[in-house]
Design a protein around this motif. Structure first.
Motif, PDB file in Angstrom:
ATOM      1  N   THR A   1     -16.633  -1.030  21.534  1.00 31.70           N
ATOM      2  CA  THR A   1     -15.748   0.040  21.077  1.00 31.70           C
ATOM      3  C   THR A   1     -16.180   1.396  21.635  1.00 31.70           C
ATOM      4  OG1 THR A   1     -15.232  -1.186  19.061  1.00 31.70           O
ATOM      5  CG2 THR A   1     -14.809   1.186  19.044  1.00 31.70           C
ATOM      6  N   HIS A   2     -17.472   1.668  21.600  1.00 30.43           N
ATOM      7  CA  HIS A   2     -17.956   2.938  22.160  1.00 30.43           C
ATOM      8  C   HIS A   2     -17.646   3.027  23.647  1.00 30.43           C
ATOM      9  CE1 HIS A   2     -20.816   5.963  23.633  1.00 30.43           C
ATOM     10  NE2 HIS A   2     -20.725   6.483  22.427  1.00 30.43           N
ATOM     11  N   THR A   3     -17.778   1.914  24.356  1.00 30.61           N
ATOM     12  CA  THR A   3     -17.500   1.897  25.792  1.00 30.61           C
ATOM     13  C   THR A   3     -16.043   2.244  26.071  1.00 30.61           C
ATOM     14  OG1 THR A   3     -19.215   0.221  26.146  1.00 30.61           O
ATOM     15  CG2 THR A   3     -17.574   0.495  27.890  1.00 30.61           C
ATOM     16  N   ILE A   4     -15.131   1.604  25.339  1.00 35.71           N
ATOM     17  CA  ILE A   4     -13.702   1.861  25.521  1.00 35.71           C
ATOM     18  C   ILE A   4     -13.348   3.291  25.125  1.00 35.71           C
ATOM     19  CG2 ILE A   4     -11.419   1.334  24.571  1.00 35.71           C
ATOM     20  CD1 ILE A   4     -12.145  -0.700  26.590  1.00 35.71           C
ATOM     21  N   ALA A   5     -13.818   3.712  23.948  1.00 40.54           N
ATOM     22  CA  ALA A   5     -13.463   5.050  23.441  1.00 40.54           C
ATOM     23  C   ALA A   5     -13.978   6.148  24.356  1.00 40.54           C
ATOM     24  CB  ALA A   5     -14.001   5.228  22.025  1.00 40.54           C
ATOM     25  N   SER A   6     -15.187   5.982  24.864  1.00 38.12           N
ATOM     26  CA  SER A   6     -15.765   6.992  25.758  1.00 38.12           C
ATOM     27  C   SER A   6     -15.029   7.034  27.088  1.00 38.12           C
ATOM     28  CB  SER A   6     -17.251   6.702  25.974  1.00 38.12           C
ATOM     29  OG  SER A   6     -17.974   6.804  24.767  1.00 38.12           O
ATOM     30  N   ALA A   7     -14.670   5.863  27.617  1.00 42.77           N
ATOM     31  CA  ALA A   7     -13.935   5.819  28.880  1.00 42.77           C
ATOM     32  C   ALA A   7     -12.576   6.498  28.747  1.00 42.77           C
ATOM     33  CB  ALA A   7     -13.773   4.374  29.340  1.00 42.77           C
ATOM     34  N   LEU A   8     -11.896   6.259  27.631  1.00 42.96           N
ATOM     35  CA  LEU A   8     -10.590   6.889  27.424  1.00 42.96           C
ATOM     36  C   LEU A   8     -10.732   8.393  27.258  1.00 42.96           C
ATOM     37  CD1 LEU A   8      -8.827   4.320  25.051  1.00 42.96           C
ATOM     38  CD2 LEU A   8      -8.396   4.720  27.484  1.00 42.96           C
ATOM     39  N   ALA A   9     -11.777   8.818  26.566  1.00 39.78           N
ATOM     40  CA  ALA A   9     -12.004  10.252  26.398  1.00 39.78           C
ATOM     41  C   ALA A   9     -12.253  10.923  27.742  1.00 39.78           C
ATOM     42  CB  ALA A   9     -13.184  10.481  25.462  1.00 39.78           C
ATOM     43  N   ASP A  10     -13.025  10.256  28.603  1.00 38.15           N
ATOM     44  CA  ASP A  10     -13.324  10.817  29.926  1.00 38.15           C
ATOM     45  C   ASP A  10     -12.115  10.761  30.854  1.00 38.15           C
ATOM     46  OD1 ASP A  10     -15.909  11.283  29.103  1.00 38.15           O
ATOM     47  OD2 ASP A  10     -16.738   9.480  30.030  1.00 38.15           O
ATOM     48  N   LEU A  11     -11.234   9.789  30.628  1.00 37.38           N
ATOM     49  CA  LEU A  11     -10.070   9.634  31.497  1.00 37.38           C
ATOM     50  C   LEU A  11      -9.141  10.840  31.405  1.00 37.38           C
ATOM     51  CD1 LEU A  11      -8.297   7.864  33.367  1.00 37.38           C
ATOM     52  CD2 LEU A  11      -7.351   6.801  31.280  1.00 37.38           C
ATOM     53  N   GLY A  12      -8.949  11.320  30.200  1.00 39.62           N
ATOM     54  CA  GLY A  12      -8.108  12.505  30.039  1.00 39.62           C
ATOM     55  C   GLY A  12      -6.621  12.240  30.126  1.00 39.62           C
ATOM     56  N   GLU A  13      -6.186  11.019  29.880  1.00 42.27           N
ATOM     57  CA  GLU A  13      -4.767  10.688  29.855  1.00 42.27           C
ATOM     58  C   GLU A  13      -4.368  10.289  28.430  1.00 42.27           C
ATOM     59  OE1 GLU A  13      -3.836   7.749  32.826  1.00 42.27           O
ATOM     60  OE2 GLU A  13      -4.801   8.891  34.442  1.00 42.27           O
ATOM     61  N   PRO A  14      -3.098  10.454  28.060  1.00 47.65           N
ATOM     62  CA  PRO A  14      -2.663  10.186  26.682  1.00 47.65           C
ATOM     63  C   PRO A  14      -2.499   8.690  26.401  1.00 47.65           C
ATOM     64  CG  PRO A  14      -0.796  10.892  27.985  1.00 47.65           C
ATOM     65  CD  PRO A  14      -1.996  11.009  28.884  1.00 47.65           C
ATOM     66  N   VAL A  15      -3.602   8.004  26.226  1.00 42.34           N
ATOM     67  CA  VAL A  15      -3.592   6.554  26.029  1.00 42.34           C
ATOM     68  C   VAL A  15      -3.767   6.231  24.543  1.00 42.34           C
ATOM     69  CG1 VAL A  15      -4.684   4.368  26.652  1.00 42.34           C
ATOM     70  CG2 VAL A  15      -4.592   6.245  28.322  1.00 42.34           C
ATOM     71  N   ARG A  16      -2.973   5.330  24.055  1.00 40.58           N
ATOM     72  CA  ARG A  16      -3.068   4.850  22.679  1.00 40.58           C
ATOM     73  C   ARG A  16      -4.210   3.836  22.587  1.00 40.58           C
ATOM     74  NH1 ARG A  16      -2.501   4.859  17.161  1.00 40.58           N
ATOM     75  NH2 ARG A  16      -1.028   3.318  16.334  1.00 40.58           N
ATOM     76  N   LEU A  17      -5.066   3.934  21.552  1.00 39.58           N
ATOM     77  CA  LEU A  17      -6.115   2.946  21.313  1.00 39.58           C
ATOM     78  C   LEU A  17      -5.861   2.250  19.984  1.00 39.58           C
ATOM     79  CD1 LEU A  17      -8.798   1.494  21.825  1.00 39.58           C
ATOM     80  CD2 LEU A  17      -9.979   3.478  20.838  1.00 39.58           C
ATOM     81  N   VAL A  18      -5.709   0.940  20.055  1.00 41.31           N
ATOM     82  CA  VAL A  18      -5.628   0.113  18.850  1.00 41.31           C
ATOM     83  C   VAL A  18      -6.887  -0.741  18.831  1.00 41.31           C
ATOM     84  CG1 VAL A  18      -4.313  -1.581  17.530  1.00 41.31           C
ATOM     85  CG2 VAL A  18      -3.105   0.081  18.979  1.00 41.31           C
ATOM     86  N   ASN A  19      -7.780  -0.438  17.923  1.00 41.40           N
ATOM     87  CA  ASN A  19      -9.081  -1.101  17.887  1.00 41.40           C
ATOM     88  C   ASN A  19      -9.134  -2.117  16.762  1.00 41.40           C
ATOM     89  OD1 ASN A  19     -11.701  -0.413  19.487  1.00 41.40           O
ATOM     90  ND2 ASN A  19     -12.418  -0.992  17.435  1.00 41.40           N
ATOM     91  N   ALA A  20      -9.647  -3.290  17.064  1.00 42.48           N
ATOM     92  CA  ALA A  20      -9.813  -4.305  16.019  1.00 42.48           C
ATOM     93  C   ALA A  20     -10.781  -3.796  14.965  1.00 42.48           C
ATOM     94  CB  ALA A  20     -10.331  -5.605  16.624  1.00 42.48           C
ATOM     95  N   SER A  21     -10.561  -4.214  13.747  1.00 48.43           N
ATOM     96  CA  SER A  21     -11.451  -3.940  12.637  1.00 48.43           C
ATOM     97  C   SER A  21     -11.269  -5.093  11.650  1.00 48.43           C
ATOM     98  CB  SER A  21     -11.130  -2.575  12.009  1.00 48.43           C
ATOM     99  OG  SER A  21     -12.056  -2.276  10.988  1.00 48.43           O
ATOM    100  N   ALA A  22     -11.773  -4.963  10.447  1.00 47.15           N
ATOM    101  CA  ALA A  22     -11.710  -6.075   9.500  1.00 47.15           C
ATOM    102  C   ALA A  22     -11.735  -5.588   8.068  1.00 47.15           C
ATOM    103  CB  ALA A  22     -12.878  -7.035   9.745  1.00 47.15           C
ATOM    104  N   ILE A  23     -11.149  -6.377   7.183  1.00 45.17           N
ATOM    105  CA  ILE A  23     -11.167  -6.040   5.762  1.00 45.17           C
ATOM    106  C   ILE A  23     -12.562  -6.228   5.172  1.00 45.17           C
ATOM    107  CG2 ILE A  23      -8.729  -6.576   5.462  1.00 45.17           C
ATOM    108  CD1 ILE A  23      -9.623  -9.217   4.095  1.00 45.17           C
ATOM    109  N   GLY A  24     -13.492  -6.713   5.962  1.00 44.16           N
ATOM    110  CA  GLY A  24     -14.880  -6.795   5.520  1.00 44.16           C
ATOM    111  C   GLY A  24     -15.445  -5.449   5.123  1.00 44.16           C
ATOM    112  N   ILE A  25     -14.797  -4.364   5.525  1.00 42.37           N
ATOM    113  CA  ILE A  25     -15.287  -3.035   5.161  1.00 42.37           C
ATOM    114  C   ILE A  25     -15.252  -2.817   3.644  1.00 42.37           C
ATOM    115  CG2 ILE A  25     -13.062  -1.830   5.302  1.00 42.37           C
ATOM    116  CD1 ILE A  25     -14.690   0.487   6.682  1.00 42.37           C
ATOM    117  N   TYR A  26     -14.408  -3.574   2.944  1.00 48.15           N
ATOM    118  CA  TYR A  26     -14.295  -3.386   1.504  1.00 48.15           C
ATOM    119  C   TYR A  26     -15.385  -4.123   0.721  1.00 48.15           C
ATOM    120  CZ  TYR A  26      -9.792  -1.602   2.988  1.00 48.15           C
ATOM    121  OH  TYR A  26      -8.807  -0.889   3.629  1.00 48.15           O
ATOM    122  N   GLY A  27     -16.259  -4.842   1.429  1.00 48.25           N
ATOM    123  CA  GLY A  27     -17.357  -5.515   0.763  1.00 48.25           C
ATOM    124  C   GLY A  27     -17.047  -6.964   0.468  1.00 48.25           C
ATOM    125  N   SER A  28     -18.075  -7.695   0.055  1.00 51.59           N
ATOM    126  CA  SER A  28     -17.949  -9.139  -0.102  1.00 51.59           C
ATOM    127  C   SER A  28     -17.308  -9.559  -1.410  1.00 51.59           C
ATOM    128  CB  SER A  28     -19.321  -9.804   0.027  1.00 51.59           C
ATOM    129  OG  SER A  28     -20.198  -9.324  -0.982  1.00 51.59           O
TER     130      SER A  28
END
Length: 304
Positions: free
Chosen positions: A92-119
């Motif tokens: 994720t850091h690799t993709i986000a940093s590359a897009l930031a450096d690119l400087g073009e209006p690109v949409r990022l949809v990043n995978a995540s999970a409901i695991g953030i709410y705990g077990s």
């Protein structure tokens, strides 16, 4: 208008299905691969060492980042837990940093999970506004989502798709449930009273396509069905479609012996609602457990 979409993790369950869906609707799909690119539709990267040439993403309208080690693929040894964590954060850091450096209006949809709410959140209804929970997966997801920050700080529209339990006959928990169901061994896991926030693979793919198109939807988005259900009811719905019983329980101690630490998440409860997704106008093809179970069994070629 057709879009030009780059996808990481395209060889996985969701990535493969999403690639086919987008191509069928007329989008140009590029696969971001770890090996040397072989065709013009591939982009090379090295997420482990955080290497990706921003210029290779020039001209894309959206990036969908699905890269990450399989959470349920192996027992959670200390080494594999580190792989689960690093594979998500580094990619994720690799993709986000590359897009930031690119400087073009690109949409990022990043995978995540409901695991953030705990077990285990019991009967609590969880939305995108709910506080994160505790546990290993919650820690992973917090760091995973935080790794999108370079793109968000650059003013790019970023959405994090917090996916639930994906109903598919290939891969994941439901492949195992179908196997047990065919043998007449499908029933409650532990108490069976824990909430499972299910979503069919078909609606996961449609949800990702919706987020690609709706760049005004940013931040966390729960990509789950609208009717989370007790695990015993999920098992019963699948068993009913298979014309098999659903009474054989799997005690918690047995699951922990087989799955190790991951069993705590299987036995936990997360009653997650797709509030942001539905508010943005998304409608589900499978919005009831019965519809979803029927689709699952049909896709597995097991319908009577």
């Amino acid at each position: 208008m057709p879009q030009r979409v780059a996808i990481t993790g395209a060889s996985g369950l969701v990535g493969g299905a999403l690639s086919a869906f987008l191509s069928a609707r007329g989008d140009e799909v590029l696969h971001v691969v770890r090996r040397e690119p072989r065709t013009a539709s591939e982009i090379g990267w090295d997420p482990r060492h955080r290497r990706l040439d921003p210029a290779d993403l020039s001209g894309v309208t959206a990036v969908v980042n699905l890269a990450g080690a399989n959470v349920g693929g192996k027992r959670w040894t200390p080494a594999y837990k580190q792989e689960i964590f690093a594979s998500r954060v580094d990619s994720t850091h690799t993709i986000a940093s590359a897009l930031a450096d690119l400087g073009e209006p690109v949409r990022l949809v990043n995978a995540s999970a409901i695991g953030i709410y705990g077990s285990d959140r019991g009967e609590e209804v969880l939305t995108e506004d709910s506080e994160p929970g505790q546990g290993f997966l919650a820690d992973v997801v917090r760091a995973w989502e935080s790794a999108t920050k370079p793109a968000a700080d650059a003013g790019l529209p970023v959405a994090m798709a917090r996916t639930g339990l994906v109903m598919s006959p290939e891969g994941g928990a439901f492949e195992r449930l179908l196997t047990l169901g065919r043998l007449g061994l499908l029933g409650p896991l532990g108490s069976g009273r824990q909430y499972w926030s299910w979503v069919t693979l078909r609606d996961v793919v449609r949800g990702y396509a919706h987020l690609i198109d709706r760049e005004d939807v940013t931040g966390p988005v729960n990509l789950v069905g609208p009717a989370p259900a007790h695990q015993a009811d999920v098992a019963r719905a699948v068993a009913t479609r298979l014309h098999r019983p659903s009474v054989v329980p799997a005690p918690g101690f047995a699951l922990k012996a087989v799955l190790g630490e991951f069993a705590d998440d299987v036995l936990g409860s997360a009653r997650v609602m797709p509030s942001a997704l539905t508010a943005s106008g998304f409608t589900f093809e499978h919005d009831t457990l019965e519809q979803a179970a029927a689709w699952l069994v049909d896709q597995a070629g097991l319908a009577a």
